[in-house]
Design a protein around this motif. Structure first.
Motif, PDB file in Angstrom:
ATOM      1  N   ASP A   1       0.812  -1.217   0.000  1.00 34.76           N
ATOM      2  CA  ASP A   1       0.000   0.000   0.000  1.00 34.76           C
ATOM      3  C   ASP A   1       0.846   1.267   0.000  1.00 34.76           C
ATOM      4  OD1 ASP A   1      -2.299  -1.489  -0.013  1.00 34.76           O
ATOM      5  OD2 ASP A   1      -2.674  -1.303   2.126  1.00 34.76           O
ATOM      6  N   GLU A   2       2.108   1.139  -0.392  1.00 31.14           N
ATOM      7  CA  GLU A   2       2.999   2.295  -0.452  1.00 31.14           C
ATOM      8  C   GLU A   2       3.331   2.606  -1.901  1.00 31.14           C
ATOM      9  OE1 GLU A   2       7.556   2.928   0.785  1.00 31.14           O
ATOM     10  OE2 GLU A   2       6.177   2.908   2.501  1.00 31.14           O
ATOM     11  N   GLU A   3       3.115   3.882  -2.285  1.00 30.09           N
ATOM     12  CA  GLU A   3       3.445   4.284  -3.650  1.00 30.09           C
ATOM     13  C   GLU A   3       4.956   4.289  -3.820  1.00 30.09           C
ATOM     14  OE1 GLU A   3       2.174   7.653  -6.978  1.00 30.09           O
ATOM     15  OE2 GLU A   3       1.534   7.869  -4.892  1.00 30.09           O
ATOM     16  N   VAL A   4       5.400   3.823  -4.977  1.00 24.54           N
ATOM     17  CA  VAL A   4       6.830   3.746  -5.255  1.00 24.54           C
ATOM     18  C   VAL A   4       7.118   4.520  -6.536  1.00 24.54           C
ATOM     19  CG1 VAL A   4       6.621   1.558  -6.511  1.00 24.54           C
ATOM     20  CG2 VAL A   4       8.807   2.194  -5.483  1.00 24.54           C
ATOM     21  N   TYR A   5       8.275   5.171  -6.562  1.00 27.04           N
ATOM     22  CA  TYR A   5       8.612   6.089  -7.642  1.00 27.04           C
ATOM     23  C   TYR A   5       9.869   5.639  -8.387  1.00 27.04           C
ATOM     24  CZ  TYR A   5       5.523   8.987  -4.804  1.00 27.04           C
ATOM     25  OH  TYR A   5       4.461   9.451  -4.075  1.00 27.04           O
ATOM     26  N   VAL A   6       9.988   6.085  -9.626  1.00 23.85           N
ATOM     27  CA  VAL A   6      11.166   5.966 -10.483  1.00 23.85           C
ATOM     28  C   VAL A   6      11.325   4.554 -11.067  1.00 23.85           C
ATOM     29  CG1 VAL A   6      13.644   6.372 -10.739  1.00 23.85           C
ATOM     30  CG2 VAL A   6      12.330   7.740  -9.099  1.00 23.85           C
ATOM     31  N   HIS A   7      11.393   3.528 -10.222  1.00 20.21           N
ATOM     32  CA  HIS A   7      11.481   2.143 -10.678  1.00 20.21           C
ATOM     33  C   HIS A   7      11.243   1.238  -9.477  1.00 20.21           C
ATOM     34  CE1 HIS A   7      15.453   1.712  -8.797  1.00 20.21           C
ATOM     35  NE2 HIS A   7      15.847   2.811  -9.421  1.00 20.21           N
ATOM     36  N   PRO A   8      11.012  -0.049  -9.696  1.00 13.53           N
ATOM     37  CA  PRO A   8      10.817  -0.947  -8.562  1.00 13.53           C
ATOM     38  C   PRO A   8      12.028  -0.948  -7.634  1.00 13.53           C
ATOM     39  CG  PRO A   8      10.163  -2.024 -10.592  1.00 13.53           C
ATOM     40  CD  PRO A   8      10.835  -0.743 -10.988  1.00 13.53           C
TER      41      PRO A   8
END
Length: 232
Positions: free
Chosen positions: A102-109
């Motif tokens: 449930d945590e948004e992740v940015y740029v790439h995995p």
């Protein structure tokens, strides 16, 4: 490649178009992985748009439009890598949002083999640019990140802020968050800081780091060898 243990979701047009606990992490480049979703966990109909592309290792790709975004997904139905044949990759920048659990992740995995540790230290760190001392601290916090040299994050009270000129550069990191940059003595984007880092890197909030590859760093009076990285 390896199986991810996380629930992964990708959103287009405000809805989850794929939701899986069986994602594949595929290292298409050495630096970070890409998510591939089992086709059975993709919630939209994917019709080929007539375009394709070739990968020397993965074979011939079939491209798809998603929610009006061209070439937003692809698959390799006849890949020589059998595990990829029934999986779909969504283009990271084409999506509205990505979530790990449930945590948004940015740029790439996030790479499961990358670890970030931030440790307080009493070591004496001095930073010089063209022979000018720009920072001098006995209270660094050292950030250790897999695959990168240690980074010395210094309190602003120990940094010559009068020598730092803000730039318009902004970068984002899936482990640390969004960084702002400064030029120093005419050298562009030589220093940076995370005002509100992600939780795992929270101990560097508001501190300033310099590219060890481009400045002279003395630790306890000893000049450190400049590391050789992609930032050099």
């Amino acid at each position: 490649m390896e199986r991810s243990a996380k629930r992964v979701r990708v959103f287009f047009g405000g809805r989850a178009v794929a939701d899986t606990v069986r994602a594949l992490l595929v290292w298409e480049v050495p630096y970070y992985p890409t998510y591939y979703f089992p086709r059975r966990d993709v919630a939209v109909e994917l019709e080929p748009n007539g375009r394709g592309q070739h990968s020397p290792s993965r074979g011939e790709a079939v491209l798809y439009d998603v929610a009006g975004v061209e070439d937003a997904a692809l698959s390799y139905p006849d890949s020589p890598i059998e595990e990829l044949r029934d999986h779909v990759r969504f283009e990271w920048e084409a999506a509205d949002a990505w979530f790990e659990e449930d945590e948004e992740v940015y740029v790439h995995p996030r790479d499961p083999h990358t670890r970030v540790d931030v440790l307080p230290s009493s070591r004496h760190v001095r930073v010089e640019v063209d022979g000018v001392v720009v920072a001098d601290s006995h209270h660094p916090r050292i950030l250790f990140e897999t695959g990168l040299p240690p980074r010395y994050y210094l309190p602003k009270t120990d940094v010559r802020l009068d020598l730092l000129v803000p730039t318009e550069t902004v970068t984002r990191c899936p482990y640390k968050g969004t960084a702002e940059y400064w030029s120093v003595n005419g050298h562009p984007d030589l220093a940076w800081s995370y005002r509100t880092p992600l939780e795992e890197s929270g101990r560097v909030a508001g501190l300033v780091a310099f590219y060890d590859e481009k400045v002279d760093v003395y630790v306890d009076g000893v000049l450190q060898e400049r590391p050789k990285t992609k930032f050099a």
